[in-house]
Design a protein around this motif. Structure first.
Motif, PDB file in Angstrom:
ATOM      1  N   ARG A 133      64.651   7.681  89.429  1.00 48.78           N
ATOM      2  CA  ARG A 133      63.714   6.626  89.789  1.00 48.78           C
ATOM      3  C   ARG A 133      63.364   6.714  91.268  1.00 48.78           C
ATOM      4  NH1 ARG A 133      66.192   1.045  87.609  1.00 48.78           N
ATOM      5  NH2 ARG A 133      63.998   0.448  87.696  1.00 48.78           N
ATOM      6  N   GLU A 134      62.346   5.991  91.658  1.00 49.90           N
ATOM      7  CA  GLU A 134      62.038   5.686  93.056  1.00 49.90           C
ATOM      8  C   GLU A 134      61.312   6.780  93.823  1.00 49.90           C
ATOM      9  OE1 GLU A 134      65.662   4.273  94.851  1.00 49.90           O
ATOM     10  OE2 GLU A 134      66.034   2.874  93.202  1.00 49.90           O
ATOM     11  N   GLU A 135      61.294   8.028  93.322  1.00 51.42           N
ATOM     12  CA  GLU A 135      60.548   9.081  94.003  1.00 51.42           C
ATOM     13  C   GLU A 135      60.211  10.178  93.003  1.00 51.42           C
ATOM     14  OE1 GLU A 135      63.560   9.780  96.968  1.00 51.42           O
ATOM     15  OE2 GLU A 135      64.342  11.522  95.891  1.00 51.42           O
ATOM     16  N   ILE A 136      59.010  10.726  93.117  1.00 44.63           N
ATOM     17  CA  ILE A 136      58.575  11.752  92.178  1.00 44.63           C
ATOM     18  C   ILE A 136      59.454  12.992  92.258  1.00 44.63           C
ATOM     19  CG2 ILE A 136      56.688  13.346  91.641  1.00 44.63           C
ATOM     20  CD1 ILE A 136      54.718  11.177  92.288  1.00 44.63           C
ATOM     21  N   ASP A 137      59.904  13.330  93.458  1.00 48.09           N
ATOM     22  CA  ASP A 137      60.708  14.540  93.630  1.00 48.09           C
ATOM     23  C   ASP A 137      62.020  14.495  92.856  1.00 48.09           C
ATOM     24  OD1 ASP A 137      58.759  15.557  95.244  1.00 48.09           O
ATOM     25  OD2 ASP A 137      59.799  15.170  97.140  1.00 48.09           O
ATOM     26  N   PHE A 197      52.572   3.507  87.976  1.00 46.18           N
ATOM     27  CA  PHE A 197      53.383   4.707  87.783  1.00 46.18           C
ATOM     28  C   PHE A 197      52.578   5.870  87.198  1.00 46.18           C
ATOM     29  CE2 PHE A 197      56.707   1.443  87.947  1.00 46.18           C
ATOM     30  CZ  PHE A 197      57.619   2.049  88.807  1.00 46.18           C
ATOM     31  N   ALA A 198      51.263   5.850  87.393  1.00 47.07           N
ATOM     32  CA  ALA A 198      50.430   6.922  86.836  1.00 47.07           C
ATOM     33  C   ALA A 198      50.807   8.276  87.418  1.00 47.07           C
ATOM     34  CB  ALA A 198      48.956   6.620  87.082  1.00 47.07           C
ATOM     35  N   ALA A 199      51.080   8.333  88.718  1.00 45.38           N
ATOM     36  CA  ALA A 199      51.424   9.613  89.340  1.00 45.38           C
ATOM     37  C   ALA A 199      52.754  10.132  88.818  1.00 45.38           C
ATOM     38  CB  ALA A 199      51.470   9.455  90.859  1.00 45.38           C
ATOM     39  N   GLU A 200      53.713   9.227  88.647  1.00 46.66           N
ATOM     40  CA  GLU A 200      55.012   9.633  88.119  1.00 46.66           C
ATOM     41  C   GLU A 200      54.896  10.103  86.669  1.00 46.66           C
ATOM     42  OE1 GLU A 200      55.792   6.914  91.564  1.00 46.66           O
ATOM     43  OE2 GLU A 200      54.373   6.978  89.896  1.00 46.66           O
ATOM     44  N   ARG A 201      54.032   9.415  85.907  1.00 46.75           N
ATOM     45  CA  ARG A 201      53.826   9.824  84.520  1.00 46.75           C
ATOM     46  C   ARG A 201      53.217  11.218  84.459  1.00 46.75           C
ATOM     47  NH1 ARG A 201      54.860  11.615  80.594  1.00 46.75           N
ATOM     48  NH2 ARG A 201      54.283  11.036  78.479  1.00 46.75           N
ATOM     49  N   THR A 202      52.241  11.469  85.304  1.00 41.29           N
ATOM     50  CA  THR A 202      51.602  12.777  85.340  1.00 41.29           C
ATOM     51  C   THR A 202      52.595  13.861  85.761  1.00 41.29           C
ATOM     52  OG1 THR A 202      49.452  11.801  85.854  1.00 41.29           O
ATOM     53  CG2 THR A 202      49.765  14.124  86.414  1.00 41.29           C
ATOM     54  N   ALA A 203      53.416  13.543  86.757  1.00 37.44           N
ATOM     55  CA  ALA A 203      54.398  14.517  87.227  1.00 37.44           C
ATOM     56  C   ALA A 203      55.434  14.844  86.154  1.00 37.44           C
ATOM     57  CB  ALA A 203      55.093  13.987  88.481  1.00 37.44           C
ATOM     58  N   ALA A 204      55.865  13.818  85.423  1.00 37.67           N
ATOM     59  CA  ALA A 204      56.831  14.054  84.347  1.00 37.67           C
ATOM     60  C   ALA A 204      56.225  14.928  83.259  1.00 37.67           C
ATOM     61  CB  ALA A 204      57.296  12.720  83.767  1.00 37.67           C
ATOM     62  N   ARG A 205      54.983  14.653  82.926  1.00 39.37           N
ATOM     63  CA  ARG A 205      54.306  15.455  81.902  1.00 39.37           C
ATOM     64  C   ARG A 205      54.163  16.906  82.376  1.00 39.37           C
ATOM     65  NH1 ARG A 205      50.286  12.247  81.047  1.00 39.37           N
ATOM     66  NH2 ARG A 205      51.040  11.239  79.142  1.00 39.37           N
ATOM     67  N   LYS A 206      53.805  17.090  83.629  1.00 34.75           N
ATOM     68  CA  LYS A 206      53.644  18.434  84.184  1.00 34.75           C
ATOM     69  C   LYS A 206      54.977  19.183  84.188  1.00 34.75           C
ATOM     70  CE  LYS A 206      51.822  20.862  88.242  1.00 34.75           C
ATOM     71  NZ  LYS A 206      51.177  20.700  89.588  1.00 34.75           N
ATOM     72  N   ALA A 207      56.063  18.454  84.439  1.00 31.64           N
ATOM     73  CA  ALA A 207      57.392  19.073  84.445  1.00 31.64           C
ATOM     74  C   ALA A 207      57.976  19.211  83.041  1.00 31.64           C
ATOM     75  CB  ALA A 207      58.334  18.246  85.314  1.00 31.64           C
ATOM     76  N   ASP A 208      57.233  18.728  82.043  1.00 32.43           N
ATOM     77  CA  ASP A 208      57.680  18.749  80.650  1.00 32.43           C
ATOM     78  C   ASP A 208      59.005  17.994  80.497  1.00 32.43           C
ATOM     79  OD1 ASP A 208      57.431  19.331  77.946  1.00 32.43           O
ATOM     80  OD2 ASP A 208      58.529  21.231  78.100  1.00 32.43           O
ATOM     81  N   LYS A 209      59.036  16.826  81.146  1.00 30.22           N
ATOM     82  CA  LYS A 209      60.214  15.970  81.069  1.00 30.22           C
ATOM     83  C   LYS A 209      59.792  14.579  80.611  1.00 30.22           C
ATOM     84  CE  LYS A 209      62.981  18.418  84.487  1.00 30.22           C
ATOM     85  NZ  LYS A 209      63.813  18.316  85.727  1.00 30.22           N
ATOM     86  N   PRO A 210      60.670  13.864  79.903  1.00 30.79           N
ATOM     87  CA  PRO A 210      60.293  12.553  79.349  1.00 30.79           C
ATOM     88  C   PRO A 210      60.132  11.485  80.423  1.00 30.79           C
ATOM     89  CG  PRO A 210      62.603  13.026  78.921  1.00 30.79           C
ATOM     90  CD  PRO A 210      62.020  14.276  79.489  1.00 30.79           C
ATOM     91  N   PHE A 211      59.293  10.503  80.079  1.00 28.12           N
ATOM     92  CA  PHE A 211      59.019   9.362  80.948  1.00 28.12           C
ATOM     93  C   PHE A 211      59.298   8.093  80.153  1.00 28.12           C
ATOM     94  CE2 PHE A 211      56.109   5.997  82.289  1.00 28.12           C
ATOM     95  CZ  PHE A 211      56.215   6.000  83.673  1.00 28.12           C
TER      96      PHE A 211
END
Length: 340
Positions: free
Chosen positions: A138-142, A160-174
């Motif tokens: 939590r708390e940071e995209i990195d 949390f749109a940016a975090e959702r996009t980053a998780a999808r790009k990393a192929d990790k669940p959100f």
């Protein structure tokens, strides 16, 4: 390895007398044979929502509201975590993990505060433990560089749109909290297309309709909701529409005992004991992407062996009901996990 007794086998947990054959951490067969064993063998639990950092402050904050207890960034929990010594935090989480393992939990999904450092502390606490951590940072995209996924506090707290996009790009669940205090943040959470939602206490008709395709699982934590005074999730209605898993939420509020959580849900909500056992095992495993939660060939052997002849369980007529409503840590004979 062979485990004998009453086996709660397959996706319906049908009781049968026999034995489970395990080779190299994998279930290779289930044999229906007569056995002298009184043990009950069922899938080990998957606790689908925890906040283990709260282990430093058990039963703190009596009389406080939900926001005063846990809302970021200034809720009591966050202030205590900020002030905690790292070694104290790790040791307190390690003790909770030991408690969970002794109580039949073989895996858990953790929403870990503190960004990358918080995830690393949890992983250090879990080193050497016979329990599988699935950690949502939590708390940071990195944090996605070290975590298994991203766990958002809620759509009312931030976009949390940016975090959702980053998780999808990393192929990790959100995953994201939704509908805990009221219904206002449920649609915004669903609009993010999360891999799962947590709480959904205040799910209304429009939200239930959006869940009907079954693509968005829900994790419910009814004991926690009772403590914080927000209400009771509509478990039966949710089960009609999607996968529902069971979590224990903040250690500050409740012990991370799946036995207690199952008993509570079974007695409070209009659902079957078989549904509750599935919520505590296969449903959480499915959300976490783990190959366990069901006793059948080719599944990982994460298994719980209960002493069916304990003072508590002797004379049981319905083993599923007994596991869900009656059993406890004192009845645990063994927890089997795959070798690391």
């Amino acid at each position: 390895m062979e485990l004998s007794g009453t086996i709660l086998a397959g996706p319906e947990y049908e009781p049968l007398e026999g034995r489970v054959v395990v080779e190299s951490g994998t279930i290779t067969g289930i044999e229906e044979v007569e056995t002298a064993s009184s043990d009950i063998v069922c899938p080990a639990f998957v606790n689908a929502h925890t906040h283990l950092g709260d282990s430093i402050a058990k039963e703190a904050g009596r009389g406080l509201s939900l926001d005063e207890l846990v809302a970021p960034p200034d809720g009591l929990k966050h202030r205590l975590l900020a002030d905690a010594d790292r070694s104290e935090l790790i040791e307190s989480m390690r003790r909770s993990l030991s408690f969970m393992t002794a109580g039949g939990t073989a895996a858990f999904l953790e929403f870990r505060e503190g960004g990358t450092a918080g995830v690393e502390a949890l992983l250090e606490a879990a080193e050497g433990a016979d329990i599988e951590p699935v950690v949502f940072g939590r708390e940071e995209i990195d944090v996605l560089e070290v975590a298994d996924g991203f766990g958002a506090s809620g759509a009312r707290d931030a976009d949390f749109a940016a975090e959702r996009t980053a998780a999808r790009k990393a192929d990790k669940p959100f995953g994201i909290h939704a509908g805990e205090r009221d219904a206002h943040d449920i649609n915004p959470a669903l609009d993010l297309g999360p891999d799962f939602l947590v709480h959904m206490v205040h799910a209304e008709g429009i939200h239930l309709e959006r869940l009907e395709d079954g693509d968005t699982p829900v994790v419910v934590c009814p004991r926690s909701n009772l403590v914080t005074g927000v209400g009771t999730p509509p478990v039966a209605e949710l089960l009609e529409r999607t996968t529902v898993a069971l979590g224990t939420d903040n250690v500050m509020l409740n012990s991370p005992s799946m036995f207690r959580e199952m008993e509570f849900v079974s007695k409070l909500c209009d659902v079957t004991d078989r549904d509750v056992l599935r919520m505590a095992t296969a449903a959480g495993a499915d959300i976490a992407g783990l190959n366990c939660g069901v006793i059948e060939p080719d599944r990982e052997a994460r298994l719980l062996v209960l002493d069916g002849d304990s003072d508590n369980l002797c004379g049981v007529q319905d083993p599923i009901r007994a596991v869900v409503r009656r059993a406890g840590a004192s009845d645990v004979r063994n927890v089997v996990t795959p070798p690391k």
